[in-house]
Design a protein around this motif. Structure first.
Motif, short mmCIF file in Angstrom:
data_model
loop_
_atom_site.label_atom_id
_atom_site.label_comp_id
_atom_site.label_asym_id
_atom_site.label_seq_id
_atom_site.Cartn_x
_atom_site.Cartn_y
_atom_site.Cartn_z
N LYS A 19 0.83 -1.21 0.00
CA LYS A 19 0.00 0.00 0.00
C LYS A 19 0.86 1.26 0.00
O LYS A 19 0.42 2.31 -0.46
CB LYS A 19 -0.92 0.02 1.22
N SER A 20 2.06 1.16 0.53
CA SER A 20 2.95 2.33 0.59
C SER A 20 3.62 2.63 -0.76
O SER A 20 4.29 3.64 -0.90
CB SER A 20 4.02 2.12 1.66
N GLN A 21 3.41 1.78 -1.74
CA GLN A 21 4.03 1.94 -3.06
C GLN A 21 3.13 2.76 -3.99
O GLN A 21 1.91 2.72 -3.85
CB GLN A 21 4.30 0.58 -3.71
N THR A 22 3.73 3.45 -4.94
CA THR A 22 2.95 4.11 -5.98
C THR A 22 2.94 3.27 -7.25
O THR A 22 1.99 3.32 -8.03
CB THR A 22 3.50 5.52 -6.29
N VAL A 23 4.01 2.52 -7.46
CA VAL A 23 4.09 1.53 -8.54
C VAL A 23 4.39 0.20 -7.84
O VAL A 23 5.24 0.13 -6.96
CB VAL A 23 5.21 1.86 -9.55
N PHE A 24 3.66 -0.85 -8.23
CA PHE A 24 3.81 -2.14 -7.57
C PHE A 24 4.83 -2.99 -8.32
O PHE A 24 4.53 -3.56 -9.36
CB PHE A 24 2.45 -2.84 -7.46
N TYR A 25 6.04 -3.06 -7.77
CA TYR A 25 7.14 -3.79 -8.40
C TYR A 25 7.20 -5.25 -7.98
O TYR A 25 8.02 -6.00 -8.47
CB TYR A 25 8.48 -3.13 -8.08
#
Length: 186
Positions: free
Chosen positions: A92-98
């Motif tokens: 959830k803390s990501q802006t792009v999910f790597y």
């Protein structure tokens, strides 16, 4: 932050986003804002950087997952929920999910280099063992073998959900699957 820490943090971010193979020494130097001499003062090779990044991630996960969750004073059902929440919060803390930092390293490097495979495999085995003990406490009628199988299935479900998250870029996929895991196991 020291120069060495800056190099490691830059390498960690790049390896997470691009992968180990696609991350070059030049990429790391540029991201860290260091020259070749500074980088090679602290690290002999890209592999040494990669192994340091891997070790750093595994140490962090060991503390966050094993110490802070599995070894906490919480009830077993709360520990299981906390593990699931820990997975969700990271993404959830990501802006792009790597994807999963550990899962990505496993997929990319475990068949290529034994020096990477060993610590990653050790970590996964520890996760399975600790989760199996937790599940066996929650489901007292389960045998040790059944708890091990279920632990592997839970981790596989988590990792599979993260792969789908990575390709869909839709956090709801992960959240829905993690809610289902909580319902089934805690």
């Amino acid at each position: 932050m020291s120069v060495k820490e800056r190099i490691l943090e830059s390498a960690k971010d790049l390896i997470y986003q691009k992968g180990y193979v696609a991350t070059s020494i030049s990429d790391i130097m540029e991201e860290a804002g260091v020259g070749k001499g500074q980088l090679y003062y602290y690290f002999k090779s890209k592999k040494e950087i990669g192994l340091s990044v891997t070790q750093d991630i595994l140490e962090s996960w060991h503390k966050e997952l094993f110490e802070d969750i599995f070894e906490s004073d919480k009830a077993d059902a709360d520990k299981f929920s906390a593990m699931i929440d820990w997975v969700c919060q990271f993404h959830k803390s990501q802006t792009v999910f790597y994807g999963c930092p550990v899962g990505n390293l496993i997929v990319e490097l475990s068949t290529e280099d034994e020096d990477f495979r060993r610590p990653l495999n050790d970590f996964m085995n520890q996760w399975i063992e600790r989760l199996a003990k937790l599940l066996q406490n929650l489901h007292v009628n389960w045998s040790e073998e059944q708890a091990q199988l279920q632990a592997r299935q839970v981790i596989s479900n988590i990792q599979g959900s993260i792969v789908i998250l990575k390709v869909s870029q839709n956090i709801q996929v992960l959240e829905n699957n993690m809610v289902d895991l909580k319902k089934r196991y805690s």
